[in-house]
Write an enzyme that holds these catalytic residues in place. Structure first.
Site, mmCIF file in Angstrom:
data_model
loop_
_atom_site.group_PDB
_atom_site.id
_atom_site.type_symbol
_atom_site.label_atom_id
_atom_site.label_comp_id
_atom_site.label_asym_id
_atom_site.label_seq_id
_atom_site.Cartn_x
_atom_site.Cartn_y
_atom_site.Cartn_z
ATOM 1 N N ASP A 1 0.836 -1.209 0.000
ATOM 2 C CA ASP A 1 0.000 0.000 0.000
ATOM 3 C C ASP A 1 0.866 1.251 0.000
ATOM 4 O OD1 ASP A 1 0.936 -0.264 2.599
ATOM 5 O OD2 ASP A 1 -1.026 -0.592 3.493
ATOM 6 N N ASN B 1 -7.774 -0.813 14.000
ATOM 7 C CA ASN B 1 -9.193 -0.871 13.613
ATOM 8 C C ASN B 1 -9.484 -2.123 12.761
ATOM 9 O OD1 ASN B 1 -7.997 -0.269 11.187
ATOM 10 N ND2 ASN B 1 -9.194 1.576 10.777
ATOM 11 N N HIS C 1 -7.793 -3.101 10.103
ATOM 12 C CA HIS C 1 -7.422 -3.035 8.681
ATOM 13 C C HIS C 1 -6.229 -3.945 8.375
ATOM 14 C CE1 HIS C 1 -4.595 0.723 9.206
ATOM 15 N NE2 HIS C 1 -3.914 -0.391 9.325
ATOM 16 N N GLU D 1 -9.564 -0.659 4.919
ATOM 17 C CA GLU D 1 -10.199 -0.119 6.114
ATOM 18 C C GLU D 1 -11.544 -0.802 6.349
ATOM 19 O OE1 GLU D 1 -8.397 1.618 7.974
ATOM 20 O OE2 GLU D 1 -7.879 3.613 7.197
HETATM 21 P P1 PGA Z 1 1.597 -1.474 13.102
HETATM 22 O O1 PGA Z 1 0.530 -1.324 11.982
HETATM 23 O O2 PGA Z 1 2.452 -2.628 12.730
HETATM 24 O O3 PGA Z 1 2.326 -0.189 13.099
HETATM 25 O O4 PGA Z 1 0.852 -1.724 14.383
HETATM 26 C C1 PGA Z 1 -0.140 -2.435 11.528
HETATM 27 C C2 PGA Z 1 -1.084 -2.015 10.443
HETATM 28 O O5 PGA Z 1 -1.670 -0.945 10.539
HETATM 29 O O6 PGA Z 1 -1.239 -2.779 9.493
#
Ligand code: PGA
Length: 258
Positions: free
Chosen positions: A82, A151, A153, A158
């Site tokens: 992404d 959340n 995702h 999302e």
């Molecule tokens: P993080 O993010 O590894 O910084 O917790 C994970 C994500 O948002 O996919």
């Protein structure tokens, strides 16, 4: 039969492989082991790897193995997962620049073997479709390593993302923008939109590895692995691929699992 084949060819009703390990260091080492195994079995594999805090240790371990000649990554086709819309490797606060600093440079990888999300294309919709075709041209993803957002995702899919979604532009939630702003000590403004591989793109991979660490992820990991399959928790759809999913989580993240 290799471990990868055994996992990749099992039926969809079978259970995911859940590895609860002691701590973050173990998550990182085990994730690096799975990546190494796939690359050893398929040296020219198309794979996708995530950005975020969680994969840092995995990248450190992979880069060390590559530098020491234990692991040969030179044939791998690395597809980015992404990127913020309109941003690219030349923007300090882009995910691609992060990947470059955290993995490509320490591992001395050639950027020519990296497929960047076409987030700066003049026509992003057709560029997103072309990105999917590029993955197909390289035989489809052998491996997708993903993290889990607070959340739920996966990539930037999302809440509200469909199980069969493909690479596309998506509006970022406030929560995700705040989470990612923390990567830059809050000094960068995170764009409101991103381009992400879809859930369908990720779920088509022969093998999906979910890495999760820390107590702050315990509730969302519970919802992801034991709650209903719902677009409200995009990560829950990972369970639809049965034993093609390996979840590598530490004890703090697993604390609420039954
Ligand atoms: P993080 O993010 O590894 O910084 O917790 C994970 C994500 O948002 O996919």
């Amino acid at each position: 039969m290799t471990q990868h084949e055994a996992i990749g060819q099992s039926d969809s009703v079978s259970k995911l492989h859940l590895h609860v390990v002691a701590d973050y260091a173990e998550v990182s080492r085990l994730a690096a082991d799975v990546v190494s195994r796939v690359v050893q079995d398929y040296p020219d594999a198309a794979i996708t790897l995530p950005t975020g805090e969680t994969p840092r240790g995995m990248y450190e371990e992979l880069a060390r193995r590559i530098r020491e000649g234990i692991l040969d990554f030179s044939g791998v086709q690395l597809f980015c997962l992404d990127e913020y819309l309109g941003k690219g490797i030349d923007d300090a606060a882009s995910l691609t620049a992060w990947l470059s600093e955290t993995f490509l440079q320490p591992a001395r990888l050639d950027p020519a073997q990296v497929h960047f999300v076409p987030s700066q294309a003049a026509d992003p919709v057709s560029a997103a479709a072309a990105y999917e075709q590029e993955i197909e041209r390289h035989g489809g993803l052998k491996l997708a390593v993903v993290g889990l957002g607070r959340n739920g995702h996966v990539g930037f899919n999302e809440p509200g993302s469909a199980v069969d979604s493909r690479t596309r532009i998506i509006d970022l939630t406030e929560e995700s923008r705040n989470q990612n702003a923390s990567y830059y000590d809050g000094e960068e403004t995170i764009p409101g939109q991103a381009m992400t591989m879809g859930l369908g793109t990720i779920l088509d991979a022969d093998l999906v590895v979910l890495i999760v660490s820390g107590a702050a992820k315990a509730d969302i990991l519970l919802a992801t692995l034991e709650g209903p399959l719902t677009p409200d928790v995009p990560g829950s759809f990972l369970r639809t691929i049965g034993s093609r999913l390996i979840a590598i989580v530490d004890q703090e993240a697993a604390a609420k699992l039954s």
